[in-house]
Design a protein around this motif. Structure first.
Motif, short mmCIF file in Angstrom:
data_model
loop_
_atom_site.label_atom_id
_atom_site.label_comp_id
_atom_site.label_asym_id
_atom_site.label_seq_id
_atom_site.Cartn_x
_atom_site.Cartn_y
_atom_site.Cartn_z
N GLU A 1 4.21 -14.70 -0.51
CA GLU A 1 4.08 -13.30 -0.14
C GLU A 1 5.43 -12.61 0.04
O GLU A 1 5.52 -11.39 -0.09
CB GLU A 1 3.18 -13.15 1.08
N GLY B 1 4.60 -9.71 -2.19
CA GLY B 1 4.48 -8.51 -1.37
C GLY B 1 3.14 -8.26 -0.72
O GLY B 1 3.05 -7.51 0.22
N ASP B 2 2.09 -8.83 -1.23
CA ASP B 2 0.74 -8.67 -0.70
C ASP B 2 0.07 -10.03 -0.70
O ASP B 2 0.68 -11.04 -1.03
CB ASP B 2 -0.10 -7.74 -1.61
N SER B 3 -1.22 -10.01 -0.40
CA SER B 3 -1.97 -11.24 -0.55
C SER B 3 -1.95 -11.62 -2.03
O SER B 3 -1.77 -10.76 -2.90
CB SER B 3 -3.40 -11.08 -0.03
N CYS B 4 -2.09 -12.89 -2.30
CA CYS B 4 -1.91 -13.35 -3.67
C CYS B 4 -3.17 -14.01 -4.21
O CYS B 4 -4.06 -14.41 -3.47
CB CYS B 4 -0.74 -14.32 -3.74
N ASN C 1 0.15 -10.88 -7.48
CA ASN C 1 -0.25 -9.90 -6.48
C ASN C 1 -1.71 -9.52 -6.70
O ASN C 1 -2.07 -8.98 -7.74
CB ASN C 1 0.65 -8.66 -6.58
N MET D 1 -3.43 -7.24 -5.43
CA MET D 1 -3.65 -5.79 -5.42
C MET D 1 -2.75 -5.05 -6.41
O MET D 1 -2.63 -3.84 -6.36
CB MET D 1 -3.41 -5.24 -4.00
N ARG E 1 -2.67 -1.03 -6.69
CA ARG E 1 -1.47 -0.32 -6.20
C ARG E 1 -0.64 0.27 -7.35
O ARG E 1 0.43 0.82 -7.11
CB ARG E 1 -0.62 -1.27 -5.37
#
Length: 125
Positions: A43, A47-50, A73, A75, A79
């Motif tokens: 992460e 950067g986010d949940s994976c 990522n 999301m 995003r």
């Protein structure tokens, strides 16, 4: 007490032709701390949940293709993150090598948005 292991990985960012070589220092797989630490490492790049993806790829500097763990990522598309060409090629390779009749046109397959992490060793057990 569990021992620490060094696990090489690539941090793969959109707009770059090569992944950045990194090393994760993680507890042994048997440690209850392994999964939380693995998530932190991934992460920090993604950067986010994976999302985990099983891929068939050769790690830079190695000739042999084998199954590896790619984390993307979850999301990225939502995003509207930038398309990651290298991660997309790694992701698509598994289908193109093992089931080429399914989708003979690479662009018909999904693509990866945002950063990704590719481990040299299998970490997803």
């Amino acid at each position: 007490m569990t021992s620490e292991q060094r696990l090489p990985y690539l941090a793969i960012f959109p707009g770059r032709r090569e992944g950045e070589r990194c090393v994760a220092h993680l507890p042994d797989f048997s440690s209850p701390r392994f999964w939380p630490r693995l998530r932190e490492v991934i992460e920090a790049v993604v950067g986010d949940s994976c999302e985990h993806v099983n891929v068939y790829w050769n790690f830079p500097g190695e000739e042999q293709y084998c199954y590896r763990d790619l984390f993307v990522n979850e999301m990225g598309h939502v995003r509207q993150l930038q398309r990651n060409e290298l991660a997309t090629a790694i992701y698509r390779n598994n289908v193109l090598v093992h089931d080429p009749a399914r989708n003979p046109i690479p662009e018909a397959l999904p693509w990866i948005a945002g950063p990704a992490v590719l481990f040299r060793e299998r970490v997803w057990h």
